[in-house]
Write an enzyme that holds these catalytic residues in place. Structure first.
Site, PDB file in Angstrom:
ATOM      1  N   CYS A  89       0.857  -1.191   0.000  1.00  0.00           N
ATOM      2  CA  CYS A  89       0.000   0.000   0.000  1.00  0.00           C
ATOM      3  C   CYS A  89       0.888   1.233   0.000  1.00  0.00           C
ATOM      4  CB  CYS A  89      -0.929  -0.002   1.209  1.00  0.00           C
ATOM      5  SG  CYS A  89      -1.833   1.552   1.368  1.00  0.00           S
ATOM      6  N   ASP A  99      -0.055  16.448  -2.734  1.00  0.00           N
ATOM      7  CA  ASP A  99      -0.366  15.504  -3.807  1.00  0.00           C
ATOM      8  C   ASP A  99       0.712  15.615  -4.893  1.00  0.00           C
ATOM      9  OD1 ASP A  99      -3.281  14.050  -4.803  1.00  0.00           O
ATOM     10  OD2 ASP A  99      -1.705  14.384  -6.291  1.00  0.00           O
ATOM     11  N   HIS A 156      -4.147   1.562   8.270  1.00  0.00           N
ATOM     12  CA  HIS A 156      -4.703   1.245   6.951  1.00  0.00           C
ATOM     13  C   HIS A 156      -6.211   0.996   7.003  1.00  0.00           C
ATOM     14  CE1 HIS A 156      -4.646  -0.152   2.789  1.00  0.00           C
ATOM     15  NE2 HIS A 156      -5.522  -1.059   3.176  1.00  0.00           N
ATOM     16  N   ASN A 169     -12.685  10.345  -2.454  1.00  0.00           N
ATOM     17  CA  ASN A 169     -13.140   9.410  -3.482  1.00  0.00           C
ATOM     18  C   ASN A 169     -13.226   8.025  -2.853  1.00  0.00           C
ATOM     19  OD1 ASN A 169     -13.131  11.396  -5.498  1.00  0.00           O
ATOM     20  ND2 ASN A 169     -10.944  11.132  -5.821  1.00  0.00           N
ATOM     21  N   HIS A 213      -6.224   3.462   0.108  1.00  0.00           N
ATOM     22  CA  HIS A 213      -5.970   3.757   1.523  1.00  0.00           C
ATOM     23  C   HIS A 213      -6.662   5.104   1.733  1.00  0.00           C
ATOM     24  CE1 HIS A 213      -2.967   3.966   5.103  1.00  0.00           C
ATOM     25  NE2 HIS A 213      -3.766   5.035   5.178  1.00  0.00           N
ATOM     26  N   HIS A 263      -8.167   8.602   2.212  1.00  0.00           N
ATOM     27  CA  HIS A 263      -7.510   9.911   2.289  1.00  0.00           C
ATOM     28  C   HIS A 263      -8.503  11.014   1.947  1.00  0.00           C
ATOM     29  CE1 HIS A 263      -6.954   8.196  -1.734  1.00  0.00           C
ATOM     30  NE2 HIS A 263      -7.078   9.435  -2.195  1.00  0.00           N
TER      31      HIS A 263
END
Ligand code: AMP
Ligand code: ZN
Length: 119
Positions: free
Chosen positions: A5, A31, A47, A87, A98, A100
């Site tokens: 991940c 980002d 996680h 999303n 994961h 966010h």
């Protein structure tokens, strides 16, 4: 930590990130492919695949992500406003599985930013 991940590896410091904030439970970083002048992600270190996998037990963690958004946004210069987005699942445009919270704004029309993000 979940195997393979990306955000678990970033949280563990195994992959570098441009960090905005970190504490025991949360990390925030810019980002890599920003859609606005400022675009960072707030990520729980533990996680969780997506919002679909959360339960009532995650309420405090979810609240913490959201409560950090205006504090970190202000620190990044977004004093006049910003967008937040989560999303969820492939159908929801999620690409890193994961959980966010996106925070972005500055230097662009919100509609343009949104169009880019939902491509
Ligand atoms: P989502 O599509 O909501 O799952 O968002 C994943 C986001 O992670 C995208 O906006 C990517 O640009 C961003 N991203 C992917 N890899 C990295 C990385 N190594 N460091 C920072 N951001 C990343
Ligand atoms: Zn993870």
């Amino acid at each position: 930590m979940s195997d393979n991940c990306l955000f678990c590896k970033i949280a563990a410091g195994q992959i570098p990130s441009n960090k905005v904030y970190e504490d025991d439970a949360v990390i925030a970083f810019h980002d890599i492919n920003p859609v606005a002048k400022v675009h960072f992600l707030i990520v729980p270190k533990h996680h969780v695949r997506s919002l679909l996998e959360t339960t009532a037990d995650d309420a405090a963690m979810l609240g913490k992500l959201l409560a950090l958004a205006p504090k970190l946004a202000r620190e990044q210069g977004l004093t006049e406003g910003f967008r937040t987005m989560i999303n969820t699942g492939e159908q929801g445009g999620q690409s890193v599985f994961h959980l966010h919270l996106h925070v972005f704004g500055g230097g662009g029309k919100a509609e343009t930013m949104m169009a880019q993000l939902i491509q």
